[in-house]
Scaffold this motif. Structure first.
Motif, PDB file in Angstrom:
ATOM      1  N   TRP A   1       0.835  -1.200   0.000  1.00  0.00           N
ATOM      2  CA  TRP A   1       0.000   0.000   0.000  1.00  0.00           C
ATOM      3  C   TRP A   1       0.871   1.253   0.000  1.00  0.00           C
ATOM      4  N   ASN A   2       1.892   1.293   0.873  1.00  0.00           N
ATOM      5  CA  ASN A   2       2.750   2.468   1.000  1.00  0.00           C
ATOM      6  C   ASN A   2       3.414   2.828  -0.315  1.00  0.00           C
ATOM      7  N   ILE A   3       4.025   1.822  -0.925  1.00  0.00           N
ATOM      8  CA  ILE A   3       4.808   2.069  -2.130  1.00  0.00           C
ATOM      9  C   ILE A   3       3.897   2.373  -3.312  1.00  0.00           C
ATOM     10  N   LEU A   4       2.751   1.701  -3.390  1.00  0.00           N
ATOM     11  CA  LEU A   4       1.811   1.983  -4.474  1.00  0.00           C
ATOM     12  C   LEU A   4       1.235   3.388  -4.330  1.00  0.00           C
ATOM     13  N   ALA A   5       1.034   3.844  -3.099  1.00  0.00           N
ATOM     14  CA  ALA A   5       0.550   5.206  -2.887  1.00  0.00           C
ATOM     15  C   ALA A   5       1.581   6.233  -3.350  1.00  0.00           C
ATOM     16  N   ALA A   6       2.854   5.963  -3.080  1.00  0.00           N
ATOM     17  CA  ALA A   6       3.912   6.862  -3.548  1.00  0.00           C
ATOM     18  C   ALA A   6       3.927   6.913  -5.074  1.00  0.00           C
ATOM     19  N   TRP A   7       3.789   5.765  -5.701  1.00  0.00           N
ATOM     20  CA  TRP A   7       3.727   5.694  -7.170  1.00  0.00           C
ATOM     21  C   TRP A   7       2.522   6.487  -7.677  1.00  0.00           C
ATOM     22  N   ALA A   8       1.358   6.262  -7.058  1.00  0.00           N
ATOM     23  CA  ALA A   8       0.131   6.924  -7.496  1.00  0.00           C
ATOM     24  C   ALA A   8       0.225   8.439  -7.367  1.00  0.00           C
ATOM     25  N   SER A   9       0.983   8.914  -6.373  1.00  0.00           N
ATOM     26  CA  SER A   9       1.065  10.359  -6.153  1.00  0.00           C
ATOM     27  C   SER A   9       1.609  11.094  -7.374  1.00  0.00           C
ATOM     28  N   VAL A  10       2.441  10.439  -8.154  1.00  0.00           N
ATOM     29  CA  VAL A  10       2.968  11.048  -9.378  1.00  0.00           C
ATOM     30  C   VAL A  10       1.884  11.088 -10.459  1.00  0.00           C
ATOM     31  N   LEU A  11       1.161   9.984 -10.610  1.00  0.00           N
ATOM     32  CA  LEU A  11       0.094   9.924 -11.606  1.00  0.00           C
ATOM     33  C   LEU A  11      -1.013  10.923 -11.270  1.00  0.00           C
ATOM     34  N   GLN A  12      -1.277  11.123  -9.989  1.00  0.00           N
ATOM     35  CA  GLN A  12      -2.368  11.995  -9.568  1.00  0.00           C
ATOM     36  C   GLN A  12      -2.094  13.465  -9.859  1.00  0.00           C
ATOM     37  N   LYS A  13      -0.858  13.826 -10.092  1.00  0.00           N
ATOM     38  CA  LYS A  13      -0.553  15.211 -10.472  1.00  0.00           C
ATOM     39  C   LYS A  13      -0.221  15.312 -11.962  1.00  0.00           C
ATOM     40  N   GLY A  14      -0.612  14.262 -12.719  1.00  0.00           N
ATOM     41  CA  GLY A  14      -0.449  14.304 -14.166  1.00  0.00           C
ATOM     42  C   GLY A  14       0.835  13.710 -14.682  1.00  0.00           C
ATOM     43  N   GLY A  15       1.618  13.059 -13.833  1.00  0.00           N
ATOM     44  CA  GLY A  15       2.877  12.472 -14.262  1.00  0.00           C
ATOM     45  C   GLY A  15       2.689  11.172 -15.027  1.00  0.00           C
ATOM     46  N   THR A  16       3.766  10.718 -15.650  1.00  0.00           N
ATOM     47  CA  THR A  16       3.744   9.480 -16.430  1.00  0.00           C
ATOM     48  C   THR A  16       4.244   8.309 -15.582  1.00  0.00           C
ATOM     49  N   GLU A  17       4.066   7.108 -16.104  1.00  0.00           N
ATOM     50  CA  GLU A  17       4.586   5.918 -15.435  1.00  0.00           C
ATOM     51  C   GLU A  17       6.112   5.997 -15.312  1.00  0.00           C
ATOM     52  N   GLU A  18       6.769   6.535 -16.330  1.00  0.00           N
ATOM     53  CA  GLU A  18       8.226   6.669 -16.277  1.00  0.00           C
ATOM     54  C   GLU A  18       8.643   7.629 -15.170  1.00  0.00           C
ATOM     55  N   GLU A  19       7.914   8.717 -15.029  1.00  0.00           N
ATOM     56  CA  GLU A  19       8.217   9.664 -13.957  1.00  0.00           C
ATOM     57  C   GLU A  19       7.930   9.066 -12.588  1.00  0.00           C
TER      58      GLU A  19
END
Length: 342
Positions: free
Chosen positions: A162-180
């Motif tokens: 959950w922790n690590i997936l939330a950190a990953w999601a935080s980038v997508l939630q501000k419009g970032g890409t999977e690479e970012e």
């Protein structure tokens, strides 16, 4: 009356998943004759114990006694699959229950009810030292040079996923890409100072002085403050809904299902709320939360989150998440392996 909090802690992370502690739900003998066993991940031990105690005051739960075992979610699930007795299981992530479905120990329709198989909800928080000396305010601060992080190991701990997936999601939630997102997570993982086996062990490591920030559950942060720990926690506005799964096993007596039904009732959910868990979404309007001791604002313990992802709605479910991020060749698994953490 047996102090079930103490016994639950004895069952957490000592000698692995094999240790069980006897809990008696009331004084004297068991009226029903049922002795139930609950096997779960470490974080909800205190909340479960309080719900067990309240269940004992109902006709269905009168005189029921309990055996408990708590530890890292994945380890606990594997232990049950390998033969550890369990009537009720309460795990951090859905795959730890579906492992038991595949083993024939839990019914295929375990998650068909209105709760979708979930018993407790939370969100991810950033726990910092009192006064927040590193000025941690959001996810981006975890990637700064010199910031030391404590978070559990996703190889054994559902909390870590959950922790690590939330950190990953935080980038997508501000419009970032999977690479970012991958680049950001590489920086975060590079700052990890401790990688304990469970969410509870990660909390212990942080309280013992390791790291500047602990990635944790909101309920775990609230519980620690209830118990007198001195720290602060931040609830990021970009977040992931933590949904912890529970089920009864196929061999369990009817009393086990009665307990789970009680835990899923508005009354049961109100008890979990006192221990920092957010009420399940489909029951939120029916649960009387009241003030929650230990929350940053006890009168408003569960602040609304602007961007809240769920695994099912935003990541395609846990099967897709495991395949893409956490299997042996998953994106996040490779990032962790390349970092040298295990």
């Amino acid at each position: 009356m047996v102090d079930r909090r103490i016994l639950s802690r004895l069952g957490t992370g000592i000698l692995g998943a094999g240790l069980t502690a006897a809990l008696v739900a009331g004084c004297g003998g068991s009226a029903s004759g049922d002795e139930l066993s609950i096997v779960g991940f470490a974080v909800p031990a205190e909340g479960n114990a309080a719900v067990q105690e309240a269940f004992a005051e109902t006709p269905a739960g009168e005189g029921v006694s309990w055996l408990t075992s708590y530890g890292a979610s994945g380890d606990q699930s594997r232990a049950v699959a390998n033969g550890q007795p369990a009537d009720v299981v309460h795990f951090s992530v859905e795959p730890d229950v579906t492992r038991l479905v595949d083993a024939g120990l839990v019914d295929q329709d375990w998650n068909s009810g209105p709760n979708n198989g979930f018993l407790t909800d939370s969100v991810v928080v950033l726990v910092v030292r009192e006064g927040n000396p590193e000025n941690i305010t959001d996810w981006e601060d975890l990637a700064r040079d010199g910031v030391e992080i404590v978070t559990p190991n996703p190889g054994s701990s559902g909390a870590a996923r959950w922790n690590i997936l939330a950190a990953w999601a935080s980038v997508l939630q501000k419009g970032g890409t999977e690479e970012e997102a991958a680049e950001f997570l590489e920086s975060v993982i590079g700052n990890v100072a401790a990688f304990p086996g469970s969410g509870r062990d990660a909390t212990t490591a942080f309280l013992d002085g390791t790291g500047d920030v602990l990635i944790s559950y909101e309920n775990e942060a609230i519980l620690g403050k209830q118990q007198g720990e001195e720290y602060e926690y931040i609830v990021p506005d970009r977040n992931l809904l933590i949904e912890n799964s529970a089920a009864v096993t196929v061999s369990a007596p009817e009393t086990a299902q009665a307990f789970l039904d009680y835990a899923l009732s508005p009354e049961g959910q109100a008890i979990y709320a006192r221990y920092g868990f957010r009420p399940l979404r489909h029951l939120a309007d029916r649960v009387e939360v009241g003030e929650v001791d230990g929350a940053t604002d006890p009168a408003d313990p569960f602040p609304e989150i602007a961007e809240l992802y769920t695994v099912d709605d935003d990541f395609g479910g846990w099967t897709a998440v495991v395949d893409k991020y956490f299997d042996d060749d998953g994106v996040i698994t490779r990032i962790i392996q390349n970092s040298g953490l295990n």
